[in-house]
Design a protein around this motif. Structure first.
Motif, short mmCIF file in Angstrom:
data_model
loop_
_atom_site.label_atom_id
_atom_site.label_comp_id
_atom_site.label_asym_id
_atom_site.label_seq_id
_atom_site.Cartn_x
_atom_site.Cartn_y
_atom_site.Cartn_z
N GLN A 1 -2.36 2.59 -4.89
CA GLN A 1 -2.15 4.12 -4.34
C GLN A 1 -2.87 4.82 -4.30
O GLN A 1 -4.11 4.36 -5.60
N LEU A 2 -3.31 5.55 -3.11
CA LEU A 2 -4.39 6.28 -3.74
C LEU A 2 -4.56 7.26 -4.51
O LEU A 2 -4.90 7.33 -4.84
N ASN B 1 -6.73 4.91 -6.29
CA ASN B 1 -7.66 3.57 -5.19
C ASN B 1 -7.19 3.14 -3.86
O ASN B 1 -5.81 3.87 -3.54
N GLU B 2 -8.24 2.22 -2.84
CA GLU B 2 -7.18 2.55 -1.58
C GLU B 2 -7.99 1.32 -0.56
O GLU B 2 -9.04 0.11 -2.14
N ILE C 1 3.72 3.92 3.15
CA ILE C 1 2.73 5.21 2.98
C ILE C 1 3.76 6.49 3.72
O ILE C 1 2.30 7.52 3.51
N HIS D 1 -10.13 -0.77 1.28
CA HIS D 1 -11.48 -1.06 2.25
C HIS D 1 -11.90 -1.79 3.39
O HIS D 1 -11.68 -1.90 4.28
N LEU E 1 -10.11 -3.74 -2.56
CA LEU E 1 -10.03 -2.10 -2.70
C LEU E 1 -12.08 -1.13 -2.35
O LEU E 1 -12.44 -2.15 -2.68
N LYS E 2 -11.63 -0.55 -2.42
CA LYS E 2 -12.75 0.73 -2.30
C LYS E 2 -13.34 0.66 -3.84
O LYS E 2 -14.56 0.72 -4.27
N TYR F 1 2.18 -1.21 4.50
CA TYR F 1 2.29 -0.29 4.25
C TYR F 1 3.70 0.31 4.37
O TYR F 1 4.39 0.42 5.36
N VAL G 1 0.85 -0.80 -0.30
CA VAL G 1 -0.24 0.11 0.07
C VAL G 1 1.49 1.25 0.50
O VAL G 1 1.55 1.92 1.40
#
Length: 188
Positions: free
Chosen positions: A90-91, A123-124, A156, A126, A141-142, A154, A66
């Motif tokens: 990747q957000l 994306n991120e 990030i 969920h 994922l969302k 993680y 992430v």
């Protein structure tokens, strides 16, 4: 103890100072809703974290990272070198969006995909669903996509360790506040 210009170690030893340098470092940032207690969920900040991940993974494991910044990409490259499956979530819309312009980021994305890394941009995570009777988990994922993997890392970003500054009564925000000369409000 700023008034008496002294620092007391955890074991009670006292040191006096004229000027004190605070070099407390940082720690991996993880959103508050991430279940770090689930086996297979890791952060990546130091050698100990890397050793824990290495010990946990089997050969040919699948890892979800992430974060598409420098740390996440370095980890992805290292894992691909030993032939592990890698997916990056990747957000944002670009890799290394703070460091690279859109063209350079696009070229980097092409290179990462050529290495066999699967990317989910914009994306991120969920939900992390732990496997009931076996090692691994499913990352939901969302966007509605789901990824089966052995571990999630993680990567990030970091947060400064400011607890000592706060306990000493120094002005803090996202970090210990300093002037252009990296001095706190306390001249010593």
């Amino acid at each position: 103890d700023r008034n008496n210009k002294k620092v007391t170690e955890e074991k009670g030893k006292v040191h006096f100072y004229d000027n004190l340098i605070l070099a407390k470092g940082s720690r991996a940032f993880v959103p508050g809703d991430v279940p770090l207690h689930i086996p297979g969920v890791f952060t990546m900040r130091n050698r100990e974290n890397a050793d824990e991940l290495k010990e946990y993974l089997d050969q040919r494991a699948k890892v979800v990272i992430v974060g598409g910044g420098l740390l996440g990409l370095e980890l992805a490259a290292a894992l691909r070198e030993i032939d592990m499956g890698v997916t990056i979530i990747q957000l944002g819309s670009r890799l290394m969006e703070r460091q690279l312009d859109p063209m350079a980021s696009s070229l980097l994305r092409e290179k990462i995909e050529e290495m066999g890394v699967q990317l989910f941009m914009n994306n991120e995570v969920h939900l992390l669903e732990s496997a009931k009777e076996e090692k691994g988990m499913t990352v939901h994922l969302k966007s509605g996509n789901s990824i089966r993997c052995d571990a999630v890392v993680y990567a990030i970003g970091t947060r400064p360790n400011i607890e000592l500054g706060k306990s000493a009564g120094l002005a803090c925000g996202r970090g210990i506040k300093v002037n252009d000369y990296l001095q706190t409000e306390d001249p010593s």
